[in-house]
Design a protein around this motif. Structure first.
Motif, mmCIF file in Angstrom:
data_model
loop_
_atom_site.group_PDB
_atom_site.id
_atom_site.type_symbol
_atom_site.label_atom_id
_atom_site.label_comp_id
_atom_site.label_asym_id
_atom_site.label_seq_id
_atom_site.Cartn_x
_atom_site.Cartn_y
_atom_site.Cartn_z
ATOM 1 N N ARG A 61 -13.224 -5.688 20.796
ATOM 2 C CA ARG A 61 -13.797 -7.106 20.854
ATOM 3 C C ARG A 61 -12.917 -7.813 21.808
ATOM 4 N NH1 ARG A 61 -12.745 -11.577 18.069
ATOM 5 N NH2 ARG A 61 -14.467 -13.052 17.967
ATOM 6 N N SER A 62 -11.436 -8.107 21.160
ATOM 7 C CA SER A 62 -10.835 -8.972 21.905
ATOM 8 C C SER A 62 -10.697 -8.637 23.461
ATOM 9 C CB SER A 62 -9.622 -9.150 21.363
ATOM 10 O OG SER A 62 -8.738 -7.923 21.214
ATOM 11 N N THR B 208 -3.307 -10.182 4.488
ATOM 12 C CA THR B 208 -3.893 -10.365 5.700
ATOM 13 C C THR B 208 -4.086 -11.442 6.271
ATOM 14 O OG1 THR B 208 -4.268 -8.064 5.219
ATOM 15 C CG2 THR B 208 -5.103 -8.894 7.274
ATOM 16 N N PHE B 209 -4.949 -12.366 5.483
ATOM 17 C CA PHE B 209 -5.523 -13.356 6.069
ATOM 18 C C PHE B 209 -4.225 -14.378 6.229
ATOM 19 C CE2 PHE B 209 -9.730 -12.571 3.650
ATOM 20 C CZ PHE B 209 -10.248 -12.027 5.086
ATOM 21 N N VAL C 201 -3.951 -7.526 -0.947
ATOM 22 C CA VAL C 201 -3.761 -7.090 0.408
ATOM 23 C C VAL C 201 -4.445 -7.977 1.528
ATOM 24 C CG1 VAL C 201 -4.087 -5.191 2.011
ATOM 25 C CG2 VAL C 201 -2.863 -5.029 -0.109
ATOM 26 N N LEU C 202 -5.629 -8.127 1.178
ATOM 27 C CA LEU C 202 -6.612 -8.956 1.932
ATOM 28 C C LEU C 202 -6.040 -10.347 2.167
ATOM 29 C CD1 LEU C 202 -10.191 -7.816 1.110
ATOM 30 C CD2 LEU C 202 -9.168 -7.559 3.274
ATOM 31 N N ALA D 254 1.548 2.425 -3.363
ATOM 32 C CA ALA D 254 0.621 3.229 -3.975
ATOM 33 C C ALA D 254 0.486 4.246 -3.386
ATOM 34 C CB ALA D 254 -0.785 2.154 -3.814
ATOM 35 N N ILE D 255 0.598 4.687 -2.332
ATOM 36 C CA ILE D 255 0.320 5.846 -1.739
ATOM 37 C C ILE D 255 1.435 6.672 -2.282
ATOM 38 C CG2 ILE D 255 0.608 7.209 0.628
ATOM 39 C CD1 ILE D 255 -0.721 4.709 1.648
ATOM 40 N N ASP E 160 -2.831 -13.540 9.437
ATOM 41 C CA ASP E 160 -3.751 -13.765 10.605
ATOM 42 C C ASP E 160 -3.474 -15.321 10.947
ATOM 43 O OD1 ASP E 160 -4.670 -11.541 11.495
ATOM 44 O OD2 ASP E 160 -6.364 -11.573 10.027
ATOM 45 N N ARG F 213 0.000 -16.224 12.401
ATOM 46 C CA ARG F 213 -0.046 -15.784 13.998
ATOM 47 C C ARG F 213 -0.631 -16.697 14.737
ATOM 48 N NH1 ARG F 213 -3.869 -11.115 15.121
ATOM 49 N NH2 ARG F 213 -5.048 -12.805 14.903
ATOM 50 N N ILE G 69 -5.337 -4.658 -6.236
ATOM 51 C CA ILE G 69 -4.482 -4.609 -4.831
ATOM 52 C C ILE G 69 -5.358 -4.896 -3.603
ATOM 53 C CG2 ILE G 69 -5.260 -2.027 -4.027
ATOM 54 C CD1 ILE G 69 -2.128 -1.569 -4.162
ATOM 55 N N SER G 70 -6.660 -4.653 -3.587
ATOM 56 C CA SER G 70 -7.417 -5.146 -2.405
ATOM 57 C C SER G 70 -7.335 -6.662 -2.252
ATOM 58 C CB SER G 70 -8.823 -4.812 -2.555
ATOM 59 O OG SER G 70 -8.957 -3.296 -2.737
ATOM 60 N N GLY H 174 -7.803 -13.606 19.828
ATOM 61 C CA GLY H 174 -7.916 -12.206 19.234
ATOM 62 C C GLY H 174 -8.352 -12.251 17.952
ATOM 63 N N SER I 262 -7.077 -3.775 6.978
ATOM 64 C CA SER I 262 -6.062 -3.728 5.971
ATOM 65 C C SER I 262 -5.873 -3.058 4.530
ATOM 66 C CB SER I 262 -6.144 -5.542 5.690
ATOM 67 O OG SER I 262 -7.421 -6.119 5.425
ATOM 68 N N LEU I 263 -7.031 -2.500 4.379
ATOM 69 C CA LEU I 263 -6.920 -1.874 3.204
ATOM 70 C C LEU I 263 -6.428 -0.531 3.056
ATOM 71 C CD1 LEU I 263 -9.932 -3.150 1.139
ATOM 72 C CD2 LEU I 263 -7.602 -3.643 1.004
ATOM 73 N N VAL J 140 -7.841 -0.806 -8.044
ATOM 74 C CA VAL J 140 -8.374 -0.867 -6.620
ATOM 75 C C VAL J 140 -8.659 -2.297 -6.323
ATOM 76 C CG1 VAL J 140 -10.022 -0.314 -5.135
ATOM 77 C CG2 VAL J 140 -8.847 1.518 -6.573
ATOM 78 N N LEU J 141 -9.424 -3.104 -7.030
ATOM 79 C CA LEU J 141 -9.858 -4.433 -6.862
ATOM 80 C C LEU J 141 -8.773 -5.435 -6.665
ATOM 81 C CD1 LEU J 141 -13.232 -4.867 -8.740
ATOM 82 C CD2 LEU J 141 -12.894 -4.287 -6.572
ATOM 83 N N LEU K 10 -6.310 4.871 1.779
ATOM 84 C CA LEU K 10 -6.257 5.223 0.188
ATOM 85 C C LEU K 10 -7.447 4.144 -0.564
ATOM 86 C CD1 LEU K 10 -4.333 6.655 -2.056
ATOM 87 C CD2 LEU K 10 -3.324 4.484 -2.293
ATOM 88 N N ILE K 11 -7.209 3.181 -0.201
ATOM 89 C CA ILE K 11 -7.712 2.382 -1.030
ATOM 90 C C ILE K 11 -9.581 2.292 -0.549
ATOM 91 C CG2 ILE K 11 -8.657 -0.236 -1.424
ATOM 92 C CD1 ILE K 11 -5.860 0.423 -2.439
ATOM 93 N N LEU L 33 0.828 -1.148 0.013
ATOM 94 C CA LEU L 33 -0.001 -0.010 0.107
ATOM 95 C C LEU L 33 1.082 1.276 0.101
ATOM 96 C CD1 LEU L 33 -2.779 -1.052 2.671
ATOM 97 C CD2 LEU L 33 -3.084 -0.782 0.047
#
Lengths: 327, 334
Positions: free
Chosen positions: B221-222, A310-311, A306-307, A254-255, A314, A317, A302-303, A327, B167-168, A299-300, B171-172, A251
């Protein structure tokens, strides 16, 4: 009548006894595979990697070839506007210079992936060494390093990166590799602080443990204790931290590009990195009213990327640190 | 406590000086100067440039330029020959801007009102505060609700939305909002009319606050989930206290402590987020001006931007730490 006595040392009990002990990493791996979101994320990332590698084979058009009479065509399914009919050759439409958006997207994934991964080498090198030294040294050296980390962290990172990129943009360093080398370096210089703090915290906790004490009692030199005994035990948290910082670097590119200090797009038809998703979003933003699809598709893309990271993060972790799974 | 606050404020001074020094060094290392004009326009005559250089003190030794900007400098009035102190950033004087050739000072540009319209600082500060308020007022209740209804659809929806926002990044989310609400649905205009009282603020506030909102929701939440299992909550229930009392008095008070601590880092994200949020939504704030200033090598504006950002960041962190000490009596500052 005699009862059938089951032999105490049956074949199956023997089998059980020789089952190899489950290792920490094997356990983590199994936990990761059970996490559906993480596996899906990993598969999507793999798909992006394949697309990036085989971009020249997959792209239907040349990503920089301009066809002025074919500009701003909408995606093929948007047929509502009689003044702007889609061109069946450009599935996702074309941009304001008549370049094929699908082909550009395919090539643009390359920059996003490398910008997420390459600076990590530098980030890990700086963050881990400062964290290790500060955590193990304690006293004035620890204090000095941590104050330094605090100052770097207290600087608004974006402002600092912008200043750095502007400062070196016109030098050979800033022009190398289409400006990407400078972006990698600038991102790494501000992004290591979190990792340094994390590693220091881990080292502080680990160095009181018995196995470190035992190693020291045996006369193992300090640097060997650090590298052989402490570092491997901090690996889990480091992997998690790195996986979480990949999307933020993607990101950040992109910024920076949006603010006008990102990578330089290339017009060379043979360029391996003709554009980035950030560049495509910027172009799209400034052509928003005439061609919203120019903004929507990058946008789609990169989303989703990125998601997915993230998954996966997670999942990693939860797999590497089961205590924190709530958490 | 007072001693602690004073010490924290004093610690700000070296931080600001180092930040100033860093920005100064980088800005001066940059090839090209503030008086290079674009070749298509009329060039400055060498005499004018010499006058300007003197006016900005650029003929002084480099260290003195720095102390002149950050602290003060002794200047001699050319007419009367009188010597007086010219205060720098420490006295709220960020110097004349290079872009205006010294006609306007940085503080006029940033904090002065422009023809009846509020100052640039007002727009940025209001946007940041609104975004924070938006994130807290929606994020905390959403997080509490998700925790109390754990493993129901409400919980999953809240978790999914917050992961998405976190996460987005701004910007997005900003781009998505523009695409959805300014081009598909004609609810907002791409070029906002800032004379309207509310409408132009909505999209930038949501975009800027979304990441923090997601973060606060997840954290709340957590944190509530953890508190829910504590012994004292069970005791409170065993005493026969009602649901509302247990939630409000026993759970929330403790669950919100971690949320307060994260407001500091979030303030940082909000402050830097204004840089591009203002460009996406064309907010006439400081961010746009600062990004332009970097391109134009407007040294005084760049320095002022860095110093002001870091100052507010430090203050936000201090406020958070003080609030932390008030909420959580276990923490004492020495």
């Amino acid at each position: 009548m005699s009862t059938k006595a089951r032999p105490l040392t049956g074949a199956d009990t023997l089998d059980l006894a020789v089952t190899r002990p489950r290792s920490l990493w094997g356990d983590a791996w199994r936990r990761l595979l059970r996490n559906r979101a993480a596996v899906a994320g990993a598969l999507v990332i793999l798909l992006y990697v394949l697309v990036a590698i085989f971009a020249p084979l997959l792209a239907p058009k040349n990503p920089v070839e301009q066809t002025p009479r074919n500009s701003l065509r909408p995606p093929v399914w948007v047929t509502g506007n009689p003044a702007r009919q889609p061109n069946p050759e450009n599935i996702l439409g074309t941009d304001n210079n008549g370049r094929d958006i699908l082909s550009r997207l395919i090539y643009a994934t390359r920059v996003s992936l490398i910008v997420g991964v390459v600076p990590q080498v530098l980030i890990v090198a700086i963050g881990v060494s400062i964290g290790l030294i500060a955590g193990f040294a304690s006293g004035w050296l620890d204090n000095l390093l941590m104050r330094f980390t605090e100052i770097v962290a207290s600087f608004p990172d974006l402002l600092f990166i912008i200043t750095l990129t502007v400062a070196f943009r016109e030098t050979w360093f800033g022009k190398a590799f289409q400006g990407l080398l400078l972006i990698f370096t600038a991102l790494a210089i501000v992004s290591w602080t979190g990792l340094a703090r994390l590693v220091r915290g881990q080292v502080l906790a680990l160095k009181e443990k018995e196995f470190v004490e035992a190693a020291r009692a045996l006369g193992v030199p300090t640097w060997v204790i650090l590298l052989r005994h402490i570092l491997p035990n901090t690996l889990g948290p480091i992997i998690v931290a790195v996986s979480f910082s990949i999307p933020s670097l993607i990101l950040a590119e992109a910024i920076l590009t949006f603010l006008g200090v990102g990578m330089r797009p290339s017009v060379d038809p043979n360029a391996p990195f003709p554009t980035s998703l950030g560049q495509m979003m910027t172009d799209g933003f400034y052509n928003l009213s005439s061609g919203p699809w120019m903004l929507l598709f990058p946008v789609l893309m990169i989303s989703l990327l990125v998601l997915s990271f993230t998954f996966l993060g997670d999942g990693l972790r939860d797999a590497l640190d089961p205590r924190d799974a709530g958490g | 406590m007072t001693a602690y606050i004073i010490r924290r404020i004093l610690w700000q001074i070296p931080v600001l000086v180092i930040v100033g020094l860093l920005t100064f060094t980088i800005a001066r290392m940059t090839p090209g100067g503030p008086f290079d004009t674009d070749p298509s326009r009329r060039q400055l005559s060498p005499r004018v440039e010499a006058v300007l250089r003197e006016k900005f003190g650029m003929d002084l030794p480099i260290w003195r330029q720095f102390t002149r900007y950050m602290f003060f400098d002794l200047v001699t009035d050319p007419k009367t020959g009188e010597r007086r102190i010219l205060w720098g950033a420490i006295g709220g004087n960020f110097g004349p801007t290079y872009a205006s050739r010294g006609a306007r000072t940085v503080q006029q540009e940033l904090f002065g009102s422009r023809g009846g319209k509020p100052s640039r600082f007002y727009y940025s500060a209001r946007l940041g505060l609104q975004a924070l308020l938006f994130a807290v007022t929606i994020g905390v209740p959403l997080g509490v609700l998700a925790a109390l209804k754990q493993n129901t659809w409400i919980d999953y929806a809240a978790l999914f939305a917050s992961t998405f926002f976190v996460s987005l990044s701004t910007l997005i989310v900003g781009f998505l909002l523009v695409i959805i609400f300014a081009t598909w649905l004609p609810w907002f205009t791409v070029i906002p009319d800032w004379n309207e009282p509310i409408r132009p603020w909505i999209l930038p506030t949501v975009a800027l606050g979304a990441t923090s909102l997601g973060f606060i929701t997840r954290l709340t939440r957590s944190s509530v989930l953890e508190v829910k299992r504590q012994d004292y909550v069970r005791t409170a229930r065993a005493k026969g206290l009602g649901d509302r009392l247990v939630i409000w008095r026993h759970m929330l008070k403790n669950a919100l402590i971690p949320v307060v601590t994260v407001l500091g880092p979030l303030a940082a994200a909000l402050i830097t987020g204004t840089l591009y949020t203002e460009i996406i939504f064309q907010v006439p704030g400081m961010g746009q001006l600062l990004v332009e200033a970097i391109g134009k090598r407007d040294y005084s504006m760049i320095m002022a931007g860095a110093l002001i950002f870091v100052f507010f960041l430090g203050m936000a962190n201090l406020l958070v730490d003080i609030a932390y000490g008030i909420i959580d009596p276990r923490i004492s500052y020495k």
